[in-house]
Enzyme design. Structure first.
Site, PDB file in Angstrom:
ATOM      1  N   ASP A   2      18.280  22.652  60.002  1.00  0.00           N
ATOM      2  CA  ASP A   2      19.616  22.434  59.537  1.00  0.00           C
ATOM      3  C   ASP A   2      20.440  23.498  59.888  1.00  0.00           C
ATOM      4  OD1 ASP A   2      17.961  24.202  57.882  1.00  0.00           O
ATOM      5  OD2 ASP A   2      20.125  23.914  56.965  1.00  0.00           O
ATOM      6  N   GLU A   3      21.918  23.095  60.851  1.00  0.00           N
ATOM      7  CA  GLU A   3      23.119  23.976  60.529  1.00  0.00           C
ATOM      8  C   GLU A   3      23.155  25.161  61.546  1.00  0.00           C
ATOM      9  OE1 GLU A   3      25.482  23.403  56.472  1.00  0.00           O
ATOM     10  OE2 GLU A   3      23.131  24.723  55.974  1.00  0.00           O
TER      11      GLU A   3
END
Ligand code: ACM
Length: 499
Positions: free
Chosen positions: A314-315
């Site tokens: 993620d991210e």
């Protein structure tokens, strides 16, 4: 924290005054598939036999039940010839289509719990324990026939032990609480910018350095491999699979602060105690990065008998998209090499996922839809309903609100298949993450997690058509007595008519 009820006998007397209508209402959380009440009571007394034929695991489940009922009733049970019995049986013919299903039959003279697996038998004991609603039925179980099984195979909670570290005893208490509502998976978020939380014998600096930091003040901490194995064992006894997550290629400052040679400039990063995210990345062009990841997946997989390995993803704001895809594809191959099934946050959908991969939806539908089109399955954790670190409202003393407030009704009033507009067969289940940027103590955990997680457990377990907010509130009010008995400091939402 755990205060066992010694005032139970007093409630038994009060129960005589409780209205007839209330006496009829069996209330189980999560709501079972079918309950038929037959109007009498199996009275509990100290002379009671627990009969469990079969494996050591079956004996252990019976032992857990005996201890639980004894603590909740205040009775010390004594085996006695001719006394009434609670019988636990594994029978392959019981609900063969439902590996976690069970049946309960309570008559005035006998309680029978049957399932085709230990998991089903364990859930039967959890339901039986909830049947002991002393204020309503006195000291015993209402006679009934129950048949029950879950809607989804994956019913999970996630605990972030990176932003703030929680020790083995805390994790065990969390396991106890989530197993009471028939969750079967605990995802441990074991690495992030602020800390690395599991001993890796071939890379000791990960915990010597990366393990000694967390958000704000404090020394962090980590699990030795022996401690981690103890968590896995304790969880398995309660039918919970541990899903380890090593987040990559972003959320990796703790790694980069532990080993200089993993950084392009050959210098260790400074430890990080703030909460902003999206600034770190592993060096995807450095072969040593892949050596590290292979060692980490190998060592952790050897500790986790469960089928899953979560690779985060993620991210990754500092990793170019094509670089990200190449990197995640390579890491997925390593996970397969060690015999595990890949789970990743929804961004993983942009890599070469397949029908064995699980994409964990958290922000919205877009990435999940990409994953579904490639054949992947979805684990539903929509932040606006499922993120347990969100504040309930503006008065919540901890929590964040980047997706908005998540009151108890918002946590409950959604459905995974309606949210995604796909059939249940494309969804492995529901998971509720607790990120711990603002969560420092176990009381903080209890306040944010309960009661919202109870609603998520019902979404994961109960048939869609049996769920509605009104019925849920009344079950929740009854379940609150159990949380109180178990010393859980839950949030008393003004939306729920607590007694
Ligand atoms: C996430 O909340 N960054 C998965």
């Amino acid at each position: 924290m755990k205060k066992f009820v010694s005032w139970i006998a007093c409630f038994a007397a009060i129960s005589l005054l409780v209205s007839c209508q209330e006496k009829q209402a069996i209330s189980i959380m999560p709501c079972p598939v079918s309950v038929e009440e037959t109007g009498k009571v199996f009275k509990l007394s100290e002379k009671l036999n627990f009969k469990a034929a079969g494996s050591e695991e079956v004996q252990q489940i019976a032992g857990f039940l005996k201890t639980d009922l004894s603590q909740r009733s205040g009775l010390t049970f004594k085996e006695s010839e001719g006394a009434r019995s609670i019988v636990l049986t594994i029978d392959q013919a019981v609900l063969p289509q439902h590996p976690e299903g069970y049946q309960i039959s309570v008559t005035e003279n006998q309680v029978t719990l049957k399932a085709n697996s230990c998991a089903g038998l364990f859930y039967a004991t959890k339901t039986l324990s909830q049947l002991m609603q002393i204020q309503t039925f006195g000291l015993g179980f209402p006679t009934c026939e129950i048949e029950d099984y879950p809607r989804f195979a994956y019913r999970g909670a996630m605990l972030d032990v990176c932003r703030h570290f929680f020790d083995v005893d805390d994790v065990k208490r969390y396991i106890d609480l989530i197993s009471d509502i028939k969750l079967n998976t605990l995802h441990l978020h074991l690495s992030d910018d602020q800390g690395w939380r599991i001993e890796i014998k071939s890379w000791p600096e990960l915990t010597n350095i990366g393990g000694k930091c967390q958000v704000g003040e404090g020394d962090g901490g980590f699990y030795t491999q022996e401690q981690f194995a103890e968590i896995v064992r304790y969880a398995a006894e309660r039918q919970i699979t541990i899903v380890p997550e090593i987040d990559m290629p972003g959320h990796t400052n703790a790694v980069l602060s532990s080993y200089a040679e993993l950084n392009p400039d050959g210098k260790k990063k400074e430890p990080y105690r703030d909460i902003k995210v999206g600034f770190s990345t592993l060096d995807t062009s450095n072969e040593l990065t892949y050596k590290l990841i292979d060692d980490v997946i190998r060592e952790i997989s050897a500790l986790c008998p469960g089928p899953y390995f979560h690779i985060g993803g993620d991210e990754c704001n500092k990793t170019e998209k094509d670089e990200y895809v190449k990197f995640m594809n390579r890491v997925m191959q390593m996970v397969h090499k060690y015999g595990k099934r890949v789970i990743g946050w929804e961004e993983l959908a942009n890599a070469e996922v397949d029908s064995e991969s699980i994409v964990q939806l958290w922000r919205g539908k877009e990435n999940a839809v990409i994953g579904l089109a490639k054949g992947a399955k979805v684990l539903a954790s929509p932040a606006g309903h499922c993120y347990l670190d969100m504040q309930y409202d503006s008065t919540s003393y901890i929590g964040l609100h980047w997706i908005g407030y998540v009151e108890v009704d918002k946590a409950y009033n959604w459905d995974p298949s309606e949210f995604l507009e796909v059939g249940d067969d494309r969804i492995v289940g529901v998971e509720s993450p607790l990120w711990t940027e603002t969560v420092v103590t176990f009381d903080d955990i209890e306040y944010l997690v309960f009661p919202r997680l109870v609603g998520h457990a019902e979404i994961g377990w109960s048939p869609r058509e049996s769920r509605n907010w009104e019925g849920y509130q009344s079950r929740l009010v009854r379940y609150a007595s159990r949380m109180e008995a178990d010393g859980v400091d839950f949030y008393r939402s003004p939306l729920v008519p607590w007694k």
